[in-house]
Design an enzyme around this catalytic site. Structure first.
Site, PDB file in Angstrom:
ATOM      1  N   HIS A 377       0.714  -1.315  -0.091  1.00  0.00           N
ATOM      2  CA  HIS A 377      -0.010  -0.085   0.034  1.00  0.00           C
ATOM      3  C   HIS A 377       0.939   1.383   0.010  1.00  0.00           C
ATOM      4  O   HIS A 377       0.624   2.247  -0.590  1.00  0.00           O
ATOM      5  CB  HIS A 377      -1.040  -0.082   1.540  1.00  0.00           C
ATOM      6  N   CYS A 690       1.379  -1.276 -25.309  1.00  0.00           N
ATOM      7  CA  CYS A 690       1.055  -1.013 -24.022  1.00  0.00           C
ATOM      8  C   CYS A 690       2.070  -1.365 -22.799  1.00  0.00           C
ATOM      9  O   CYS A 690       1.792  -1.185 -21.634  1.00  0.00           O
ATOM     10  CB  CYS A 690      -0.078  -0.790 -23.398  1.00  0.00           C
TER      11      CYS A 690
HETATM   12  C1  PEP Z   1       1.756  -6.382 -20.969  1.00  0.00           C
HETATM   13  O1  PEP Z   1       1.696  -7.708 -20.672  1.00  0.00           O
HETATM   14  O2  PEP Z   1       2.503  -6.066 -21.729  1.00  0.00           O
HETATM   15  C2  PEP Z   1       0.704  -5.561 -20.100  1.00  0.00           C
HETATM   16  C3  PEP Z   1       0.777  -4.302 -20.357  1.00  0.00           C
HETATM   17  O3  PEP Z   1       0.030  -6.088 -19.081  1.00  0.00           O
HETATM   18  P1  PEP Z   1       0.694  -6.190 -17.610  1.00  0.00           P
HETATM   19  O4  PEP Z   1       2.045  -5.707 -17.699  1.00  0.00           O
HETATM   20  O5  PEP Z   1      -0.230  -5.433 -16.613  1.00  0.00           O
HETATM   21  O6  PEP Z   1       0.626  -7.777 -17.645  1.00  0.00           O
END
Ligand code: PEP
Ligand code: MG
Length: 763
Positions: A377, A690
């Site tokens: 947290h 992403c």
């Molecule tokens: C990924 O796997 O690239 C992603 C953005 O998801 P996470 O990092 O939340 O698994």
């Protein structure tokens, strides 16, 4: 010692605890030097506990434990027997601040035989650390000639006595005020401690030892009723102050700290915890000593528990115990009465989320913790406040003194203690450079995200908390390319119902003020555990029951989340994506569930989203071979390169041994991504990425070079990536990459770095 919640007060007293405490009080009130009193204490313990030996070791300068008093060992060994911290069983107790009970000590691998003590004939040993303000000051141990098991009650008695001895040491009665172990010549040398960066950033300032001022002046009490009264008065004050904190944080921040604090308030009313404090008071301790005793038990339990959720709860109890001690001492919070330097770096074993908010935000530059994980947290709150944090920094409490100069580097998990002038000036230079860059990024915030040759790239941010949304406007990002919905679920203590989820998502959409937000449905399982959702431990959690697999097997959860998202959109545009989809059929199933919720939305009279875009995260390589079937079905794709790389190379992304083995800038990953870009382009399906690599300027250069036109990253990366983009000739880097895909190199990083240098790309 392991806690024994079922223990009755009668059993607790059976070991003569009360009688021992009464004798202890007499010893402490009696005459004599500190050492004479210590001698009387060890004799008292040996007699009352029927031990053949009772010895006390005190920590001296240079991390040495010196035998200060003994009954049963050779008296000539006093002040002669010395062990380094970590040496032998006694040294082990000090090194780990943890009690040890052994039925056959000489067979223990750490047994260090000291002929001068005549220790051989003793088989069993029970030792406890002497702790003061979270630091080890010595070790108290009893031994028995025969092999025997020690009970929890015996450990508790010894721990109580250790508290009294800690008082003697702290009062300077044993070592003399001039010798504080932590002020040894060795301790004054500059040193570097390694930990784990829990939140990025760098800071320089003076150490403020959290809770360093805590002292318990009296351990033993005559009148338990009076002590119970003191406890209840302090509890009332503490509850009031937590309420005020909740109210303050609601005004100043958004929902998450409040949720955390609410959980915390519930814990403060935990009957088991309060009951144990009451028992300790009835056994003859002052309210302060009783709280401290129960806190020591909690710490001991914490050492034995690896489950992150349970540890987090125990940390909350630890935090509350300190708060209560503050109130018993007439203070209102850990920071109360501590003058803070202008630039302060807080050093603590662990911190409750509420405690961090206690400190004056305008002076707080960073946090160093002996414990703490990325999902703790305090890390979540620190991230929202944008303070660098280094966690898991072993030795921080013993190696750092209050007001020591510190330099902390949250990017690399490093802490420089009493840094030399060279490090200080290097660091001041890097800080200045970082500040200059920050200024430049801020100036470029409203410039278009466009390359030198006119190629536009959408730069978006990844979020998980409402607090992160502030960065959307600060960074100048186009929108939120990944909203990780599981993060708010992870900081709550109960499963949020549909209205709670609806309210949360509606706030996200409102705060994004018309910018696109891509909500990813719950990606739990794997390393992301929900405290209230029990799943069996798995051999391979990253490849286990997680994300959409849970959503399809437990459709009620997915339906509720989709219902909340559709309602939150309230007629505005909505973007959704499903994580960890491995086959088209899974997407179809998820889509069917969405359609059911769309029908329900209409039935319930809610407006449909103005535009509903549904996409898939490409994280499982199998999907790369299903694109002809998948692309016509989806509105967009988002590459989760963190998971995609781990599955493509079959490497565990959390295993530090594999950290540098496979590179994102490898011909393998770049070729796979380029083929994906080409197929999406042909099918006119928007594609973004992403994962973490989107936020690294050199990697982002390559991604743009292979044709990606939308990247989503953590907010602090927006400035560096945009600056890189504005200095880049996309045509040139694409052309250069064409010549590299067929190479057998494991990484193209050096070549791409050289390209950037030669072409004036700012990375
Ligand atoms: C990924 O796997 O690239 C992603 C953005 O998801 P996470 O990092 O939340 O698994
Ligand atoms: Mg992922």
């Amino acid at each position: 010692m392991v806690e024994t919640p079922g223990r009755t007060p009668a059993a607790f007293l059976a070991g003569g605890h009360r009688r021992i405490l009464a004798h202890l009080r007499d010893v402490m009130a009696g005459s004599g030097t500190g050492e004479q009193r210590l001698g009387r204490i060890v004799r008292l313990i040996a007699t009352e506990m029927g031990a053949d030996v009772c010895s006390c070791y005190v920590l001296r300068a240079g991390e040495v434990l010196e035998l200060f008093a003994t009954v049963g060992l050779n008296p000539m060994a006093v002040h002669k027997t010395r062990l380094r911290v970590g040496e032998g069983i006694i040294g082990d107790i000090a090194a780990h601040a943890k009690a040890i009970a052994l039925a056959d000590a000489p067979s223990h691998p750490r047994f260090a035989y000291r002929p001068e003590t005549g220790e051989e004939p003793f088989h069993s040993m029970l030792g406890v650390p002497i702790l003061r303000g979270g630091r080890v000051r010595g070790v108290l141990a009893i031994q028995h000639r025969e092999e025997r098991q020690y009970g929890d009650d015996e450990g508790e008695i010894l721990e109580t006595v250790a508290m009294v001895i800690a008082d003697l040491i702290a009062a300077g009665d044993l070592l003399g005020a001039q010798e504080k172990p932590s002020l040894s010549a060795e301790a004054l040398l500059p040193s570097r401690l390694s930990g784990v960066g829990l939140h990025r950033g760098m800071a320089m300032g003076l150490a403020v030892m959290h809770r360093h001022q805590l002292t318990i002046t009296q351990v033993v009490a005559d009148d338990p009723e009076r002590e119970m009264e003191r406890l209840h008065e302090a509890l009332t004050r503490m509850h009031r102050s937590i309420d005020a904190l909740v109210a303050r944080s609601m005004a100043a921040h958004s929902d998450e700290p409040r949720d955390i604090l609410e959980t915390y308030r519930m814990i403060a009313e935990d009957r088991g915890w309060l009951g144990r404090i009451g028992e300790a008071i009835h056994s003859g301790l002052t309210a302060d000593a009783a709280v401290s005793r129960v806190q020591n038990d909690t710490r001991a339990r914490m050492n034995q528990i690896s489950d992150p959720y349970l540890r987090e709860r125990l940390l909350d109890f630890d935090d509350l115990a300190y708060r209560l001690l503050q109130h018993l001492a007439g203070k209102t919070s850990a920071s109360d009465g501590v003058p803070l330097p202008d630039d302060c770096i807080l050093v603590a074993r662990s911190l409750g989320p509420a405690e961090l908010l206690d400190y004056d935000r305008t002076r707080l530059r960073g946090v160093v913790l002996e414990e703490g994980t990325t999902t703790s947290h305090v890390a979540i709150v620190a991230r929202a406040l944008n303070i660098p944090v280094v966690g898991q920094c072993t030795g921080a409490l013993s190696r750092i003194e209050h007001l020591d100069p510190l330099v902390i580097d949250g990017n690399h998990g490093q802490v420089f203690v009493r840094p030399g002038e060279d490090i200080q000036s290097d660091f001041a230079d890097s800080l200045r450079r970082a500040e200059n860059w920050e200024r430049l990024y801020a100036e470029g915030r409203d410039l278009p995200s466009i390359s030198r040759d006119g190629v536009a790239v959408s730069i978006q941010i990844n979020c998980g908390l409402l607090l992160d949304l502030a960065h959307l406007a600060d960074s100048g990002a186009d929108g939120i390319g990944l909203y990780r919905t599981e993060i708010p679920f992870m900081v709550q203590s109960t499963y949020p119902d549909v209205p709670t989820q609806t309210a949360l998502y509606a706030k996200v959409i409102e705060q994004a003020a018309g910018r696109r937000v891509v909500f990813r449905t719950l990606d739990v399982g794997g390393d992301k555990r929900l405290p209230y959702f029990f799943t069996e431990p798995e051999e391979n959690p990253a490849m286990g029951w997680r994300a959409i697999r849970i959503g399809l097997d437990r459709p009620a959860m997915l339906r509720q989340q989709l219902r909340a998202l559709l309602r939150a959109a309230a007629g505005r545009p909505l973007h959704l994506m499903f994580p960890m989809v491995a086959e088209v059929a899974e997407y179809d199933d998820a889509r069917r569930i969405l359609d059911m919720e769309l029908a329900r939305l209409a039935r319930d009279g809610h407006p449909a989203p103005a535009a509903l875009q549904v996409g898939v995260m490409l994280e499982v390589p199998a999907l790369l071979w299903q694109l002809p079937a998948l692309l016509p079905r989806v509105d967009f794709l988002s590459i989760g390169s963190n998971d995609l790389s781990q599955f493509l190379f079959a490497y565990d992304r959390g295993n530090p041994r594999l950290g540098n083995r496979y590179d994102s800038l490898s011909p393998a990953l770049l070729s796979a991504l380029r083929q994906l870009v080409d197929q999406c382009r042909a099918a006119e399906v928007p594609l973004s990425l992403c994962g973490e690599i989107a936020g690294r300027p050199l990697d982002a250069m390559a991604l743009i070079g292979i044709g990606l036109r939308a990247l989503s990253m953590s907010a602090p990366s927006v400035g560096p990536v945009k600056t890189m983009l504005r200095s880049l000739d996309v045509g040139a880097v694409s052309h250069y990459l064409d010549s590299l895909y067929r190479r057998g190199d494991r990484s193209l990083r050096n070549r791409l770095r050289a390209f950037a240098r030669d072409h004036g790309v700012v990375i």
